[in-house]
Design an enzyme around this catalytic site. Structure first.
Site, mmCIF file in Angstrom:
data_model
loop_
_atom_site.group_PDB
_atom_site.id
_atom_site.type_symbol
_atom_site.label_atom_id
_atom_site.label_comp_id
_atom_site.label_asym_id
_atom_site.label_seq_id
_atom_site.Cartn_x
_atom_site.Cartn_y
_atom_site.Cartn_z
ATOM 1 N N ASP A 119 0.998 -1.177 -0.005
ATOM 2 C CA ASP A 119 -0.135 -0.074 -0.145
ATOM 3 C C ASP A 119 0.948 1.003 -0.128
ATOM 4 O OD1 ASP A 119 -1.738 2.275 0.633
ATOM 5 O OD2 ASP A 119 -2.492 1.598 2.455
ATOM 6 N N VAL A 120 0.912 1.900 -1.058
ATOM 7 C CA VAL A 120 1.935 2.895 -1.243
ATOM 8 C C VAL A 120 1.783 4.230 -0.423
ATOM 9 C CG1 VAL A 120 2.683 2.180 -3.492
ATOM 10 C CG2 VAL A 120 1.004 3.781 -3.329
ATOM 11 N N LYS A 160 -1.344 12.653 -15.669
ATOM 12 C CA LYS A 160 -2.554 13.348 -15.778
ATOM 13 C C LYS A 160 -3.599 12.556 -15.140
ATOM 14 C CE LYS A 160 -5.759 12.744 -19.437
ATOM 15 N NZ LYS A 160 -6.417 13.246 -20.702
ATOM 16 N N HIS A 218 1.062 12.333 -22.818
ATOM 17 C CA HIS A 218 1.534 11.692 -23.828
ATOM 18 C C HIS A 218 1.113 12.206 -25.423
ATOM 19 C CE1 HIS A 218 -2.916 10.558 -23.843
ATOM 20 N NE2 HIS A 218 -2.642 10.212 -24.948
ATOM 21 N N LYS A 276 3.369 12.338 -29.511
ATOM 22 C CA LYS A 276 2.868 11.984 -30.680
ATOM 23 C C LYS A 276 3.769 12.546 -31.750
ATOM 24 C CE LYS A 276 -2.182 11.680 -29.592
ATOM 25 N NZ LYS A 276 -2.775 10.304 -30.026
ATOM 26 N N GLU A 312 -13.852 12.954 -31.205
ATOM 27 C CA GLU A 312 -13.862 11.796 -30.896
ATOM 28 C C GLU A 312 -15.221 10.861 -31.208
ATOM 29 O OE1 GLU A 312 -10.533 10.023 -28.359
ATOM 30 O OE2 GLU A 312 -11.992 11.151 -26.973
ATOM 31 N N ASP A 330 -10.475 17.052 -19.175
ATOM 32 C CA ASP A 330 -9.818 15.933 -19.837
ATOM 33 C C ASP A 330 -8.750 16.162 -20.800
ATOM 34 O OD1 ASP A 330 -9.498 12.821 -19.969
ATOM 35 O OD2 ASP A 330 -10.947 13.062 -22.133
ATOM 36 N N HIS A 379 -3.819 18.402 -22.819
ATOM 37 C CA HIS A 379 -3.193 18.382 -24.383
ATOM 38 C C HIS A 379 -3.199 19.438 -25.211
ATOM 39 C CE1 HIS A 379 -3.011 14.393 -22.784
ATOM 40 N NE2 HIS A 379 -4.330 14.195 -22.726
ATOM 41 N N LYS A 389 -16.925 13.926 -27.094
ATOM 42 C CA LYS A 389 -16.946 12.786 -27.246
ATOM 43 C C LYS A 389 -18.159 12.300 -28.113
ATOM 44 C CE LYS A 389 -14.080 10.725 -23.670
ATOM 45 N NZ LYS A 389 -13.282 10.059 -24.636
HETATM 46 P P1 NDP Z 1 -6.489 2.091 -12.451
HETATM 47 O O1 NDP Z 1 -7.622 2.378 -11.453
HETATM 48 O O2 NDP Z 1 -7.087 1.091 -13.789
HETATM 49 O O3 NDP Z 1 -5.379 1.603 -11.800
HETATM 50 C C1 NDP Z 1 -4.680 2.187 -10.818
HETATM 51 C C2 NDP Z 1 -3.918 1.269 -9.889
HETATM 52 O O4 NDP Z 1 -3.506 1.947 -8.897
HETATM 53 C C3 NDP Z 1 -4.243 -0.197 -9.661
HETATM 54 O O5 NDP Z 1 -3.320 -1.088 -10.176
HETATM 55 C C4 NDP Z 1 -4.460 -0.018 -8.433
HETATM 56 O O6 NDP Z 1 -4.417 -1.241 -7.525
HETATM 57 C C5 NDP Z 1 -3.308 0.605 -7.810
HETATM 58 N N1 NDP Z 1 -3.445 1.250 -6.465
HETATM 59 C C6 NDP Z 1 -4.540 2.018 -5.990
HETATM 60 N N2 NDP Z 1 -4.419 2.485 -4.740
HETATM 61 C C7 NDP Z 1 -3.166 1.857 -4.174
HETATM 62 C C8 NDP Z 1 -2.330 1.566 -3.166
HETATM 63 N N3 NDP Z 1 -2.873 2.627 -2.053
HETATM 64 N N4 NDP Z 1 -1.215 1.032 -3.014
HETATM 65 C C9 NDP Z 1 -0.928 0.451 -4.299
HETATM 66 N N5 NDP Z 1 -1.551 0.359 -5.414
HETATM 67 C C10 NDP Z 1 -2.559 0.945 -5.615
HETATM 68 O O7 NDP Z 1 -6.285 3.349 -13.254
HETATM 69 P P2 NDP Z 1 -5.570 3.731 -14.412
HETATM 70 O O8 NDP Z 1 -4.540 2.660 -14.806
HETATM 71 O O9 NDP Z 1 -6.541 4.046 -15.507
HETATM 72 O O10 NDP Z 1 -5.012 5.095 -14.222
HETATM 73 C C11 NDP Z 1 -3.722 5.547 -13.599
HETATM 74 C C12 NDP Z 1 -3.451 6.898 -13.712
HETATM 75 O O11 NDP Z 1 -2.942 7.128 -15.093
HETATM 76 C C13 NDP Z 1 -4.420 7.952 -13.388
HETATM 77 O O12 NDP Z 1 -3.813 9.005 -12.867
HETATM 78 C C14 NDP Z 1 -5.046 8.429 -14.771
HETATM 79 O O13 NDP Z 1 -5.627 9.499 -14.700
HETATM 80 C C15 NDP Z 1 -3.869 8.062 -15.436
HETATM 81 N N6 NDP Z 1 -4.425 8.199 -17.043
HETATM 82 C C16 NDP Z 1 -4.802 6.889 -17.299
HETATM 83 C C17 NDP Z 1 -5.255 6.659 -18.758
HETATM 84 C C18 NDP Z 1 -5.849 5.143 -19.045
HETATM 85 O O14 NDP Z 1 -6.178 5.430 -20.298
HETATM 86 N N7 NDP Z 1 -6.217 4.521 -18.212
HETATM 87 C C19 NDP Z 1 -4.971 7.422 -19.815
HETATM 88 C C20 NDP Z 1 -3.973 8.761 -19.252
HETATM 89 C C21 NDP Z 1 -3.605 9.081 -17.886
HETATM 90 P P3 NDP Z 1 -5.699 -2.264 -7.156
HETATM 91 O O15 NDP Z 1 -6.602 -2.123 -8.148
HETATM 92 O O16 NDP Z 1 -5.348 -3.409 -6.757
HETATM 93 O O17 NDP Z 1 -6.224 -1.406 -6.088
#
Ligand code: NDP
Length: 474
Positions: free
Chosen positions: A105-106, A156, A186, A190, A224, A243, A248, A346
């Site tokens: 848990d970070v 972001k 990102h 591009k 989009e 968003d 961007h 969208k």
């Molecule tokens: P998700 O919710 O899919 O993933 C978040 C991750 O964080 C999961 O692996 C989750 O693990 C982990 N996590 C949450 N809390 C904790 C904690 N306390 N300790 C350790 N791990 C933790 O989010 P996304 O991947 O979609 O997004 C991540 C970031 O990227 C966000 O800031 C988002 O805005 C950004 N982003 C995302 C895009 C996308 O297309 N997905 C595009 C551009 C930016 P668990 O599920 O096990 O809790």
């Protein structure tokens, strides 16, 4: 010598810092990691970069190293189908086999610091976490927890408003120097967006007319057909303005509007981007300078789409817009009086991703010409990546009867995916494609008054049917 000077190694005028040894991805099970980060990394390695990287995953799931390696193998294979047989020298397979996973848990006291302490430096820590968790996790770190040369990578949205972005900047500034912080956009990875620089500054004919004397307006559009794609939880809390435009499209605007930097060094480039954004604002008559709308039920390419407010995960009381437009003024000598219209939405009927530079008419069209005299337009397409010049020339038959002609070129796409470019910058220590802290705050400063006016319902919420071109009156 400063840390900056120690890290920096000349590579032409491009900045290259100390190469990263270990990439720690926080949020190993997340959508971003699986869909964008790991495929980007795979492309990078296939191009002969980061082949000796140590990759470490961390998250709250009780995964084994094998579970994580399975995820890596799937994402790598999908991104580089030929990697097993082609000449990456087995680098991806090696990275995958040596990769470890840590359940943590970070946000817990000392947890992230303890994890980092066990890694081979220099380390890049990629916060692929929900934004609030990234802030909490970074706030738990102290400067002594990060080995020399560490880099922090933040996704972001960077904050949710000016105050939170500024607070996050202060937290990060305690930990590493500014040029070791990568705020990912990102879009800047591009190829077409980066091509703006070559197009503008390597072609003599453009720069003399690139100003308010000759340019009437600039439109930056990112429309989009896509709807929510299961991301309602994030999108409904953000909306089109936050968003796409706040991040961007303002960056694209800055690249289109900045003065020529003397080098491609990150400091020169980012100084010039920052100067443009500092000079930018939205006119406070928000009913004139901004528009917002939300989609209603419709059909996109044969697919039935419900009302936005009826989509799973949407809270109608939030009043989230799915289409936004703002007109930005750049208050300097070069651009005074030229509207920069930034629009994104969208569920539209047509995907349209481009910057359109519309030139003023000639001062005097000789009497006797007939036919079309629409303005000259330069279109820079962001997917497909194209450059198009719409001009008037003689049509068939009568040479004095003008007709519209289009000169078009396909632009070379980067072989790295945008996230490959982003990771290349992180791992090689080049922050050029990252948003500098002061710029991230300026982007919020520009849109915050608009968000406040929309929240206070000063600007009506228009509607458009999914699959249409937008509201009828736009
Ligand atoms: P998700 O919710 O899919 O993933 C978040 C991750 O964080 C999961 O692996 C989750 O693990 C982990 N996590 C949450 N809390 C904790 C904690 N306390 N300790 C350790 N791990 C933790 O989010 P996304 O991947 O979609 O997004 C991540 C970031 O990227 C966000 O800031 C988002 O805005 C950004 N982003 C995302 C895009 C996308 O297309 N997905 C595009 C551009 C930016 P668990 O599920 O096990 O809790």
């Amino acid at each position: 010598m400063t840390t900056h000077a120690i890290d920096e190694q000349a590579s032409g005028h491009r900045f290259r810092g100390q190469a990263i040894r270990t990439l720690l991805i926080l949020g190993a099970s997340g959508d971003l990691t699986g869909r964008l980060l790991l495929p980007g990394l795979a492309r990078l390695v296939r191009h002969g970069k980061a082949e000796d990287l140590a990759l470490v995953g961390a998250g709250s799931d009780a995964w084994t190293a094998e579970d994580w390696q399975g995820r890596l193998a799937t994402s790598f294979a999908a991104a580089t189908p030929d990697s097993g047989t082609a000449d990456d020298g087995g680098a991806l397979a090696r990275i995958c086999a040596a990769s470890t996973y840590h359940q943590v848990d970070v946000t817990a006291d000392g947890a992230l610091a303890g994890l980092i302490a066990g890694l081979e430096p220099p380390v890049a820590i990629y916060f692929a976490l929900p934004p609030a968790v990234s802030e909490k996790a970074s706030a738990k770190l102290g400067p002594g927890d990060l080995p020399e040369g560490s880099r922090l990578v933040l996704e972001k949205p960077f904050g949710t408003d000016l105050e939170s972005a500024s607070r996050l900047n202060s937290i990060l500034a305690r930990l590493v120097p500014e040029d070791h912080i990568h705020r990912v956009d990102h879009f800047l990875g591009k190829a077409t967006v980066l091509n703006i620089l070559g197009l503008r500054f390597a072609n003599r004919f453009l720069e003399p007319v690139w100003n308010s004397l000759h340019i009437d307006s600039v439109d930056i559009v990112f429309d989009e057909e896509l709807t929510l794609e299961n991301r309602a939880r994030y999108y409904d809390g953000a909306g089109a303005l936050k968003d796409m435009i706040q991040s961007h499209l303002l960056q694209v605007m800055a690249l289109l509007a900045m003065n020529a930097p003397s080098t491609l060094h990150e400091r020169d480039l980012r100084d010039h981007v920052g100067t443009v954004l500092r000079a930018s604002s939205v006119h406070p008559d928000f009913r004139e300078s901004t528009r917002r709308a939300r989609y209603t039920a419709g059909n996109i390419g044969g697919r039935e789409v419900p009302n936005y407010v009826d989509e799973t995960g949407v809270d109608p009381s939030r009043g989230t817009e799915t289409l936004a437009e703002i007109v930005v003024s750049i208050n300097n000598e070069r651009w005074a009086g030229v509207p920069f219209r930034l629009r994104s939405g969208k569920a539209l009927g047509r995907t349209r991703k481009e910057a359109v530079i519309t030139f003023k008419p000639v001062n005097h069209l000789p009497d006797g010409f007939t036919g079309v005299d629409s303005p000259t337009r330069l279109r820079i397409g962001f997917g497909p990546d194209t450059l198009q010049l719409d001009i008037d020339v003689n049509g068939p038959g009568d040479v004095f009867c003008l007709d519209r002609a289009t000169l078009q070129a396909e632009l070379n796409a980067s072989e790295l995916l945008p996230y490959g470019e982003v990771l290349d910058g992180v791992l090689s220590g080049d922050p050029t494609l990252s948003v500098r802290g002061d710029t991230a705050e300026d982007c919020w400063r520009i849109v915050e008054p608009v968000l406040a006016a929309w929240k206070a319902d000063e600007v009506p919420m228009d509607e458009y049917a999914a699959g249409s071109d937008g509201p009828p009156n736009w």
